[in-house]
Motif scaffolding. Sequence first.
Motif, PDB file in Angstrom:
ATOM      1  N   LEU A 390       0.824  -1.206   0.000  1.00 20.27           N
ATOM      2  CA  LEU A 390       0.000   0.000   0.000  1.00 20.27           C
ATOM      3  C   LEU A 390       0.859   1.257   0.000  1.00 20.27           C
ATOM      4  O   LEU A 390       0.555   2.233  -0.710  1.00 20.27           O
ATOM      5  N   VAL A 391       1.927   1.245   0.804  1.00 22.10           N
ATOM      6  CA  VAL A 391       2.829   2.400   0.823  1.00 22.10           C
ATOM      7  C   VAL A 391       3.462   2.602  -0.546  1.00 22.10           C
ATOM      8  O   VAL A 391       3.556   3.741  -1.048  1.00 22.10           O
ATOM      9  N   LEU A 395       3.356   5.856  -3.104  1.00 24.72           N
ATOM     10  CA  LEU A 395       4.582   6.537  -3.516  1.00 24.72           C
ATOM     11  C   LEU A 395       4.805   6.456  -5.024  1.00 24.72           C
ATOM     12  O   LEU A 395       5.261   7.425  -5.642  1.00 24.72           O
ATOM     13  N   ALA A 396       4.499   5.295  -5.610  1.00 23.21           N
ATOM     14  CA  ALA A 396       4.722   5.131  -7.052  1.00 23.21           C
ATOM     15  C   ALA A 396       3.863   6.090  -7.869  1.00 23.21           C
ATOM     16  O   ALA A 396       4.261   6.530  -8.961  1.00 23.21           O
ATOM     17  N   ALA A 397       2.697   6.407  -7.347  1.00 21.04           N
ATOM     18  CA  ALA A 397       1.815   7.339  -8.071  1.00 21.04           C
ATOM     19  C   ALA A 397       2.311   8.781  -8.013  1.00 21.04           C
ATOM     20  O   ALA A 397       1.960   9.602  -8.866  1.00 21.04           O
ATOM     21  N   LEU A 405      12.095   6.587  -8.003  1.00 25.94           N
ATOM     22  CA  LEU A 405      12.174   5.181  -7.565  1.00 25.94           C
ATOM     23  C   LEU A 405      13.582   4.821  -7.110  1.00 25.94           C
ATOM     24  O   LEU A 405      13.758   4.040  -6.168  1.00 25.94           O
ATOM     25  N   ILE A 406      14.591   5.376  -7.774  1.00 23.58           N
ATOM     26  CA  ILE A 406      15.967   5.106  -7.365  1.00 23.58           C
ATOM     27  C   ILE A 406      16.229   5.677  -5.980  1.00 23.58           C
ATOM     28  O   ILE A 406      16.858   5.036  -5.126  1.00 23.58           O
ATOM     29  N   PRO A 444       5.165  -3.039 -14.675  1.00 21.45           N
ATOM     30  CA  PRO A 444       4.291  -1.868 -14.490  1.00 21.45           C
ATOM     31  C   PRO A 444       3.763  -1.711 -13.082  1.00 21.45           C
ATOM     32  O   PRO A 444       3.128  -0.710 -12.768  1.00 21.45           O
ATOM     33  N   GLY A 445       4.019  -2.660 -12.213  1.00 21.68           N
ATOM     34  CA  GLY A 445       3.546  -2.549 -10.828  1.00 21.68           C
ATOM     35  C   GLY A 445       2.388  -3.481 -10.580  1.00 21.68           C
ATOM     36  O   GLY A 445       1.472  -3.595 -11.396  1.00 21.68           O
ATOM     37  N   ALA A 446       2.423  -4.157  -9.443  1.00 20.68           N
ATOM     38  CA  ALA A 446       1.383  -5.143  -9.152  1.00 20.68           C
ATOM     39  C   ALA A 446       1.218  -5.293  -7.653  1.00 20.68           C
ATOM     40  O   ALA A 446       1.329  -6.382  -7.109  1.00 20.68           O
TER      41      ALA A 446
END
Length: 603
Positions: A390-391, A395-397, A405-406, A444-446
């Motif tokens: 969830l965190v 953050l990714a959004a 991300l790095i 892509p994120g999951a």
Amino acid sequence: MARGALAAGPLLLAGVLSGWTAAGVLAAIGAMLAGINDRPGSRRTSVKRLGVPALAGALGLLVGTYAGQGLSAVPLTLALTGLGLVGGGVSVIGPVASAAGIQLLVAASVGAGMPATESGWQRALAFLAGAGWLLLLRLALPTPGSLAGDFRFDGERRAVAEVYDAVAALLDATGGPHATARRAALTAALDHAQDALAGPRLRRYASSAAERRLHAQYAAALPLAEAATALFWVGEPVEERAAEGPRRLAAAVRGNTVSGPLPAPHLPRDGGGAPVVPALRALDDALLRAAVAFDRADGAHHRLLARRRGALDAVRAAFGTGGREYALRVALCFGGSVAIAQALHRTGWYGPHQHWYWLPATTVFLVKPDLGPLASRVLCRAAGTVLGALVFAGLAAALPRPAGLIVLVAVCGALVPLSTRHFAAVTAVATVLVLALVMVGGDPGASLSRIGETLLACALVLVVGHLPMPGQRGGGVRARIAVATDAADAYLRHVLGGSGDRAERWALRREAYRTLAEARTAIALAAAELPPLARHAEGADVVADALERLVDTTTACAVHLDDTGELTPRHLEQLRDATRKLKVPLPAGGDPAAQRPAARRLS
């Protein structure tokens, strides 16, 4: 934390800037797993603690990559199940082997489940480069507060100083309610110092004056620990002056200075001039020897006083009852999760991403027994994964890609050492870190599917963890108790056998207490399990208590025999009582023991 910040993030950045993003991701994974194994301690032991699991991880990545590229679903599942047997059996040998076993299987699942254009050996080299970079940071960077002196040995020096502090604490507590806990703390300090001095360059004879000095200081602590344990067995308080000497020695070790004058304990004597408490005279003699050892500026040669566990002991542990039981459970969990993951992969469960390694990698961490009780591990893993996913989704959004991300990877790398204090915390941090890595690598994120896979892994491990297995349950506890019993028996036979080799006696004593501490840890973990599992270790704590009394009494006997050549009725009764409860026959003596009336009476 500084090493963690300088490890995974910079490696990922280097991979992205050079165009080798996939290699950068694998190097960052290698650094992350090495960071989980990075613990406070000596630099020399870190070579083994970090290096051996890294080599196992590289091997797993190599095998997993070629197996994933060349085998269909069923042969791949069987191959990884067999690898699970190997990894599970190896894991019971010790802490380093346990870390190696888990990295072997996690890396194998990543290699098989993460498609890539690189060959297996290229991926293995990238993984090793990441772990090697963290190891280089561990060896090169000084720890805080060590810049004023020779920081190369700060971990070893601190470990040896803690032994002297533990001796002083035990002397202070002798005859009081906290004495037993302080004696256990002394054992832990000795174990830690023994490990700290057992690094690659601290071999049988140390190679530099500083190392030889540390060897001498460690060796000088052993008779002090023996005398303090004998006083603990007597059970009478000693004057505060007795603990002042070990404290001054601890300060001398930390400051790398000579000890200076040491206050000797007062020795009450009977009408004939003999000490009323022989253990106090042993303490006085040990302090005198320590003062001489500390004041030698060159550092004389001292062999490391520890009994090495060879390859045969490792093989026995891996193929013993505990090793077979754990290997079978790991193989069932790992192989079953691989089969389920591939089945879900074909049904489209994973959505846009094609990486099915998360499920088997999660089961490997969950089935690992030295991370806590099974139910606790499952709950912590589930909670940590949900929180981390969830965190990361939030953050990714918000973070820019890939720069944000790095930075997130670098921050998580710094948090890994801090989070290892709790399984749920390290799970949450690792979840964020891995999801950031795979997103940089093209996933892509999951987050939601990772939560589902983790819950599925939790259910699988709970079922397999409570399945009945061939043979006796609780094999790991029984194996530890058996090893501790053998070590206590060898120590007892040496003491009553009339040998004058004190170095061998101290080594046997160390092994007896160390194996007993390992058995206590296994018993505590088993007792904290749910009732279906905990009941298989019932009664083990009673055996451990009897073993502890036997080893303590043997130590008191050794000190008393050195001083008088005879044992008191209390010594004899305590020995008989402990051996009777353990059903261990007392030594028959032999020719050397014929010179000891006490040994003849015992036989």
